[in-house]
Scaffold this motif. Sequence first.
Motif, mmCIF file in Angstrom:
data_model
loop_
_atom_site.group_PDB
_atom_site.id
_atom_site.type_symbol
_atom_site.label_atom_id
_atom_site.label_comp_id
_atom_site.label_asym_id
_atom_site.label_seq_id
_atom_site.Cartn_x
_atom_site.Cartn_y
_atom_site.Cartn_z
ATOM 1 N N GLY A 124 34.073 50.044 39.083
ATOM 2 C CA GLY A 124 33.991 51.463 39.405
ATOM 3 C C GLY A 124 35.062 52.245 38.681
ATOM 4 O O GLY A 124 35.916 51.676 38.002
ATOM 5 N N GLY B 4 29.882 51.966 39.702
ATOM 6 C CA GLY B 4 29.001 52.266 40.815
ATOM 7 C C GLY B 4 27.801 51.365 40.946
ATOM 8 O O GLY B 4 27.007 51.520 41.877
ATOM 9 N N ASN B 5 27.631 50.402 40.038
ATOM 10 C CA ASN B 5 26.496 49.480 40.147
ATOM 11 C C ASN B 5 26.801 48.356 41.127
ATOM 12 O O ASN B 5 27.960 47.999 41.346
ATOM 13 N N ASP C 172 36.224 50.696 43.778
ATOM 14 C CA ASP C 172 35.251 51.634 44.355
ATOM 15 C C ASP C 172 34.101 50.944 45.070
ATOM 16 O O ASP C 172 33.056 51.560 45.307
ATOM 17 N N TYR C 173 34.245 49.663 45.405
ATOM 18 C CA TYR C 173 33.224 48.952 46.167
ATOM 19 C C TYR C 173 33.521 49.089 47.654
ATOM 20 O O TYR C 173 34.693 49.002 48.072
#
Length: 574
Positions: free
Chosen positions: A357, A361-362, A393-394
């Motif tokens: 991230g 975002g995947n 960002d997870y």
Amino acid sequence: RQNTLIGPMFVLRSSAAHLLAGIILALLCCRTLAFSPQLTEQVLSLLSTANDGPLVHSNSSPSPVLLNLTSAQVLLSTSSTTQSHLLLAAAQLLRDQVRRRTLIELPLLSDSSHVNDSRPLIVLTLHEPSECMPSPPFARGEQPWMRVQRAAESYRVHVSSSVVHVSSSVPSSSSPTLLLSGGSARGLLYAVGYFLRHMIAHDGLSYSSAQPPTLFLPLSAAISSATSTSAASPSTIAAISSSLPCSVPGSWMRGLMISYRSISNSYDGWDDELMRDYVQDLAVFGANQIEFVAPDGKSSPHFTRTPADMIVHVVNEVLLPLGLNASIWWPQNTPTSAWQDVIPRLRRLDSLFVPSGDPGGNSPSVLLAFVRQCAVRLRAVHPQAAVWISAQDYNSTWVSELLNQVNADHDGEVSSWLTGLVYGPGTRLTLPELRDRLAERYPLRHYPDLGHQLKCEFPQPHWSYAFAFTEQRESVNPRPLQEHDIQAQLRQDTIGFGAYSDGCNDDVNKVVWALGSWHTVTLSPVDALVQYARYHLGEAHARTAAALALLLEQSWNTTVLSSSSSSLSSLLIY
């Protein structure tokens, strides 16, 4: 993008050699009102504990014992042919930096038969890495081969000489010999860096009356020494005991970032010469990896090259001759054309870091599939390159899913292409928690944010609103004491760091991390500041500049005051 009150592009576009002067000018104007008499006393007390030797120009301190190397000759004494170009680069760095500061041309010799026995001698040579293997405790996840590489980066600094007093202006008749030895060509580079950080150099032009240039090294700066009445001859160099103490880096990775892109606060305006000087400066302070940001397709009016061309130029023309590692931060949204523009053109690439991230975002499955494809393409060109991913960002569900897939590693399906994980800003777990949940076969690398102090990984605590609203997120931000403490608390769970940076605003922090990850116990942040200031501004201003950097950090811990005059007077008197 610079949020100091005077907003000078002077600071942002200056060369690395003048950066500290720019910081002082810019931030002294911005933060003068925050200096209190009590704060100044605290800073002076900190400086009094520095282990870097007394000031040469201080009348209240005894003069240090110095080796006079003004008329020294440099002997590159090694039988290695495979590393000859790297060894020559280290020798040339020594000569170039001495010439810049003193106007002295040190002759370079490759044959001991040409040595003048009546002149001081600086010997550059190699030792066996096995003589300097690191000792426990080891960082969690550090592999045995990483310790072998740390030993290869070791260096020795040994003096065999009679000594001269600082007041002496002529070379010693005993012809002192200074031995700079490395476990490899890179280790020799760090030995040269150590010398450059500790030498006392004068060009003779800054005095009230013209004086000849001089070059000294404090005897206390040597890691080991043997005082005698005669100099060691070149023929005895190989016989120097292998039990001499070594300086071995405490961390395997000591990486710093150059983000040549449109949103950088400085790098995008630099030309080839500035880039070369900057990388050399980072190497002097112990960095062993430079990480670049992948081209994002955006342009800047300041670019002197396209981002792809600049990356290729710096790797092939600067890092390769110095023997430093090259890495690229490669987010998943990087334009597909960038790969062909960069990767096949590089003559060296040691690692690829793909963040999950920021941006990304995947899902973990998509991330792993993407990185696996990158690894296959990468190793077709650079077979030994490492591959790293992060969990930035997870949410907690995706963090668990990523770790489950990585740790399961059915039949080595993941570990065959994945080197390890990166802990960076926006990771839900703490660094120790991620290390606990990650399989021991994977090393963990830190990706600390050194360039921001607001809305970031390490925000400035208890920040005065006056500073927060004027300097905001990304200003010139020397935080030596805080960064030293952060690194010390997190070091034991990582194999090192590759730091985030978007410009030269955080150079003090870079130096604290680079030196702190080498000297994990023995070097204080104050010592690091003094070495940084001495290297850029000279011995006469080293302590004063270090004091200013400390005051700038400490001023952020206070509210804006109006009684600044007594503080500044105390500093100027000091």
